[in-house]
Design a protein around this motif. Sequence first.
Motif, PDB file in Angstrom:
ATOM      1  N   ILE A   7      -2.567   1.145   4.285  1.00 17.03           N
ATOM      2  CA  ILE A   7      -3.731   0.587   4.976  1.00 17.03           C
ATOM      3  C   ILE A   7      -4.787   0.164   3.965  1.00 17.03           C
ATOM      4  O   ILE A   7      -4.676   0.417   2.762  1.00 17.03           O
ATOM      5  CB  ILE A   7      -4.351   1.606   5.962  1.00 17.03           C
ATOM      6  CG1 ILE A   7      -4.631   2.942   5.256  1.00 17.03           C
ATOM      7  CG2 ILE A   7      -3.484   1.800   7.164  1.00 17.03           C
ATOM      8  CD1 ILE A   7      -5.377   3.927   6.135  1.00 17.03           C
ATOM      9  N   SER A   8      -5.817  -0.481   4.501  1.00 17.45           N
ATOM     10  CA  SER A   8      -6.971  -0.854   3.682  1.00 17.45           C
ATOM     11  C   SER A   8      -8.168  -0.937   4.604  1.00 17.45           C
ATOM     12  O   SER A   8      -8.031  -1.333   5.771  1.00 17.45           O
ATOM     13  CB  SER A   8      -6.742  -2.203   3.002  1.00 17.45           C
ATOM     14  OG  SER A   8      -6.554  -3.218   3.967  1.00 17.45           O
ATOM     15  N   GLY A   9      -9.303  -0.554   4.125  1.00 14.28           N
ATOM     16  CA  GLY A   9     -10.500  -0.649   4.958  1.00 14.28           C
ATOM     17  C   GLY A   9     -10.893  -2.077   5.244  1.00 14.28           C
ATOM     18  O   GLY A   9     -11.542  -2.368   6.241  1.00 14.28           O
ATOM     19  N   LYS A  10     -10.508  -2.988   4.369  1.00 11.05           N
ATOM     20  CA  LYS A  10     -10.852  -4.394   4.529  1.00 11.05           C
ATOM     21  C   LYS A  10      -9.649  -5.257   4.174  1.00 11.05           C
ATOM     22  O   LYS A  10      -8.706  -4.791   3.532  1.00 11.05           O
ATOM     23  CB  LYS A  10     -12.040  -4.773   3.637  1.00 11.05           C
ATOM     24  CG  LYS A  10     -11.763  -4.599   2.138  1.00 11.05           C
ATOM     25  CD  LYS A  10     -13.011  -4.860   1.310  1.00 11.05           C
ATOM     26  CE  LYS A  10     -13.447  -6.304   1.322  1.00 11.05           C
ATOM     27  NZ  LYS A  10     -12.455  -7.209   0.674  1.00 11.05           N
ATOM     28  N   GLY A  11      -9.674  -6.493   4.592  1.00 12.65           N
ATOM     29  CA  GLY A  11      -8.589  -7.402   4.275  1.00 12.65           C
ATOM     30  C   GLY A  11      -8.659  -7.899   2.842  1.00 12.65           C
ATOM     31  O   GLY A  11      -9.717  -7.862   2.192  1.00 12.65           O
ATOM     32  N   GLY A  12      -7.534  -8.349   2.312  1.00 16.85           N
ATOM     33  CA  GLY A  12      -7.513  -8.985   0.999  1.00 16.85           C
ATOM     34  C   GLY A  12      -7.419  -8.051  -0.184  1.00 16.85           C
ATOM     35  O   GLY A  12      -7.578  -8.487  -1.335  1.00 16.85           O
ATOM     36  N   THR A  13      -7.142  -6.769   0.044  1.00 18.04           N
ATOM     37  CA  THR A  13      -7.089  -5.827  -1.070  1.00 18.04           C
ATOM     38  C   THR A  13      -5.711  -5.754  -1.726  1.00 18.04           C
ATOM     39  O   THR A  13      -5.574  -5.224  -2.814  1.00 18.04           O
ATOM     40  CB  THR A  13      -7.477  -4.408  -0.611  1.00 18.04           C
ATOM     41  OG1 THR A  13      -6.532  -3.965   0.359  1.00 18.04           O
ATOM     42  CG2 THR A  13      -8.884  -4.390  -0.017  1.00 18.04           C
ATOM     43  N   GLY A  14      -4.676  -6.260  -1.039  1.00 15.72           N
ATOM     44  CA  GLY A  14      -3.329  -6.181  -1.589  1.00 15.72           C
ATOM     45  C   GLY A  14      -2.421  -5.240  -0.818  1.00 15.72           C
ATOM     46  O   GLY A  14      -1.376  -4.823  -1.312  1.00 15.72           O
ATOM     47  N   LYS A  15      -2.802  -4.919   0.407  1.00 13.92           N
ATOM     48  CA  LYS A  15      -2.037  -3.986   1.240  1.00 13.92           C
ATOM     49  C   LYS A  15      -0.607  -4.473   1.481  1.00 13.92           C
ATOM     50  O   LYS A  15       0.362  -3.734   1.280  1.00 13.92           O
ATOM     51  CB  LYS A  15      -2.776  -3.789   2.565  1.00 13.92           C
ATOM     52  CG  LYS A  15      -2.022  -3.043   3.625  1.00 13.92           C
ATOM     53  CD  LYS A  15      -2.855  -2.907   4.889  1.00 13.92           C
ATOM     54  CE  LYS A  15      -3.233  -4.241   5.474  1.00 13.92           C
ATOM     55  NZ  LYS A  15      -2.061  -5.020   5.955  1.00 13.92           N
ATOM     56  N   THR A  16      -0.468  -5.709   1.910  1.00 14.32           N
ATOM     57  CA  THR A  16       0.856  -6.229   2.242  1.00 14.32           C
ATOM     58  C   THR A  16       1.697  -6.447   0.984  1.00 14.32           C
ATOM     59  O   THR A  16       2.919  -6.230   1.000  1.00 14.32           O
ATOM     60  CB  THR A  16       0.726  -7.530   3.047  1.00 14.32           C
ATOM     61  OG1 THR A  16       0.030  -7.249   4.268  1.00 14.32           O
ATOM     62  CG2 THR A  16       2.090  -8.127   3.374  1.00 14.32           C
ATOM     63  N   PHE A  17       1.053  -6.840  -0.105  1.00 14.80           N
ATOM     64  CA  PHE A  17       1.763  -6.949  -1.382  1.00 14.80           C
ATOM     65  C   PHE A  17       2.402  -5.617  -1.752  1.00 14.80           C
ATOM     66  O   PHE A  17       3.575  -5.557  -2.151  1.00 14.80           O
ATOM     67  CB  PHE A  17       0.799  -7.412  -2.479  1.00 14.80           C
ATOM     68  CG  PHE A  17       0.919  -6.672  -3.778  1.00 14.80           C
ATOM     69  CD1 PHE A  17       1.984  -6.911  -4.636  1.00 14.80           C
ATOM     70  CD2 PHE A  17      -0.031  -5.723  -4.152  1.00 14.80           C
ATOM     71  CE1 PHE A  17       2.107  -6.213  -5.830  1.00 14.80           C
ATOM     72  CE2 PHE A  17       0.085  -5.021  -5.325  1.00 14.80           C
ATOM     73  CZ  PHE A  17       1.160  -5.272  -6.178  1.00 14.80           C
ATOM     74  N   PHE A  18       1.657  -4.521  -1.585  1.00 13.73           N
ATOM     75  CA  PHE A  18       2.192  -3.210  -1.969  1.00 13.73           C
ATOM     76  C   PHE A  18       3.258  -2.748  -0.981  1.00 13.73           C
ATOM     77  O   PHE A  18       4.245  -2.125  -1.383  1.00 13.73           O
ATOM     78  CB  PHE A  18       1.072  -2.174  -2.069  1.00 13.73           C
ATOM     79  CG  PHE A  18       1.531  -0.877  -2.666  1.00 13.73           C
ATOM     80  CD1 PHE A  18       1.750  -0.778  -4.035  1.00 13.73           C
ATOM     81  CD2 PHE A  18       1.777   0.232  -1.872  1.00 13.73           C
ATOM     82  CE1 PHE A  18       2.208   0.412  -4.603  1.00 13.73           C
ATOM     83  CE2 PHE A  18       2.225   1.420  -2.430  1.00 13.73           C
ATOM     84  CZ  PHE A  18       2.445   1.505  -3.795  1.00 13.73           C
ATOM     85  N   THR A  19       3.078  -3.057   0.295  1.00 14.46           N
ATOM     86  CA  THR A  19       4.117  -2.712   1.272  1.00 14.46           C
ATOM     87  C   THR A  19       5.421  -3.412   0.930  1.00 14.46           C
ATOM     88  O   THR A  19       6.508  -2.838   1.064  1.00 14.46           O
ATOM     89  CB  THR A  19       3.674  -3.096   2.693  1.00 14.46           C
ATOM     90  OG1 THR A  19       2.402  -2.506   2.978  1.00 14.46           O
ATOM     91  CG2 THR A  19       4.685  -2.614   3.727  1.00 14.46           C
ATOM     92  N   GLY A  20       5.316  -4.666   0.481  1.00 20.94           N
ATOM     93  CA  GLY A  20       6.503  -5.390   0.044  1.00 20.94           C
ATOM     94  C   GLY A  20       7.195  -4.698  -1.117  1.00 20.94           C
ATOM     95  O   GLY A  20       8.431  -4.666  -1.197  1.00 20.94           O
ATOM     96  N   CYS A  21       6.406  -4.120  -2.019  1.00 23.88           N
ATOM     97  CA  CYS A  21       6.980  -3.360  -3.141  1.00 23.88           C
ATOM     98  C   CYS A  21       7.715  -2.122  -2.635  1.00 23.88           C
ATOM     99  O   CYS A  21       8.807  -1.788  -3.124  1.00 23.88           O
ATOM    100  CB  CYS A  21       5.877  -2.955  -4.114  1.00 23.88           C
ATOM    101  SG  CYS A  21       5.133  -4.339  -5.030  1.00 23.88           S
ATOM    102  N   LEU A  22       7.130  -1.440  -1.656  1.00 28.53           N
ATOM    103  CA  LEU A  22       7.799  -0.272  -1.068  1.00 28.53           C
ATOM    104  C   LEU A  22       9.125  -0.677  -0.416  1.00 28.53           C
ATOM    105  O   LEU A  22      10.120   0.048  -0.511  1.00 28.53           O
ATOM    106  CB  LEU A  22       6.896   0.382  -0.025  1.00 28.53           C
ATOM    107  CG  LEU A  22       5.636   1.095  -0.514  1.00 28.53           C
ATOM    108  CD1 LEU A  22       4.823   1.602   0.673  1.00 28.53           C
ATOM    109  CD2 LEU A  22       5.980   2.262  -1.435  1.00 28.53           C
TER     110      LEU A  22
END
Length: 282
Positions: A7-22
Motif C-alpha cells: 500500500i501507499s498513503g498517496k499515489g505515485g510512490t511506486g506501489k505497483t512497481f514493487f508489487t510487480g517485483c513481488l
Amino acid sequence: MKQILVISGKGGTGKTFFTGCLAVAISNKVIVDCDVDAANLHLLLDPKIEQSFEFIGGRFALINKENCIECGVCRETCQFGAITEDFQVDLLSCEGCTVCSYVCPTSAVSLNDRISGHYFISNTEYGKMVYARLGIAQENSGKLVTKLRELAKEIAEVNNADFIIIDGPPGVGCPVMASMTGVDLAIAITEPTVSGLHDLKRVIELAKHFKVELKVIINKYDLNLQMSEYITEEIKKEGIEVIGILPFSEEILASVKAGVPYLKFSKSSLAQKIEQIIYKII
C-alpha cells in the motif's frame, strides 16, 4: 498461506512497481489488484482473462408507467430528489434505497441491479491474477475489493498457494480498509516528501487499528536524503522498521514504459537489492 499487502498513503510512490517485483520474485502465489478504481498492475503482468463477471454494486428504481397513478407519494418520500415531476427516475440521483418501492400503493416501482463494473480471473506468466474495473463514478469499491480477496483466497486454496500478493489502493479509505483486513503483513511504499510522510503516518494509524504488521520502503530516497533520514527516525518512534531504501532510477521508469516488471526487465545491482528486500519480507 501468507497474505502480503502493498500500500501507499498517496499515489505515485511506486506501489505497483514493487508489487510487480513481488510477482516475479515469489513463487506459488495468487496476485490480486485491489486498486479497483484505477487498476494498472495488469499493464505490467499482461494477464490473459479466463473468466469475467459483472459486479453488482447496488440497485436502482424504475417506475412502470402503466401501473403508476402519479399520486406523488414516491416523490414526497425520496430523500435524494431522484424522481422527476413526470415520474421518471433520475438514475444518477437514485441511491437504490428501496423506500419508493415500499410506499408505492400500486407496486409500480421495481428495483433493478446496478452493474457497477466487472472483475476478472486471469492467468499470467507469474501466476493466477484477480483484478477488476470499477465503472466511472460508481460506488461500493470496498465491497468489490472484498469480493476480489474472497475470490483470490478460493483460488489460492484450490491451488495450494503459499502466498497471496495484494496490490492495494492508495489512501486510507474504505477500499484500503477492505484490502488490509486480515492480512499477515503490509508493506507501505513511501517517498521522501512532506506529503509522503504525512500520508505514511495515516497508513501507520490504520495498520495499528487493524493490528497488522507494517514495514516501510522509502522509494526514490536519494531525491531528498534529509527527508529520508527524517522519515526513518519519525517512524522508528512508532516502532516501524524501514526494511529498504531504493534510489530514483530511470531504468525503473523504462521498465514501466515497456510494461514489464522490473525484476524481469533488469538484472542490475538495483534489481539484486530489491530481491534482497523481498527475501526479508518472505
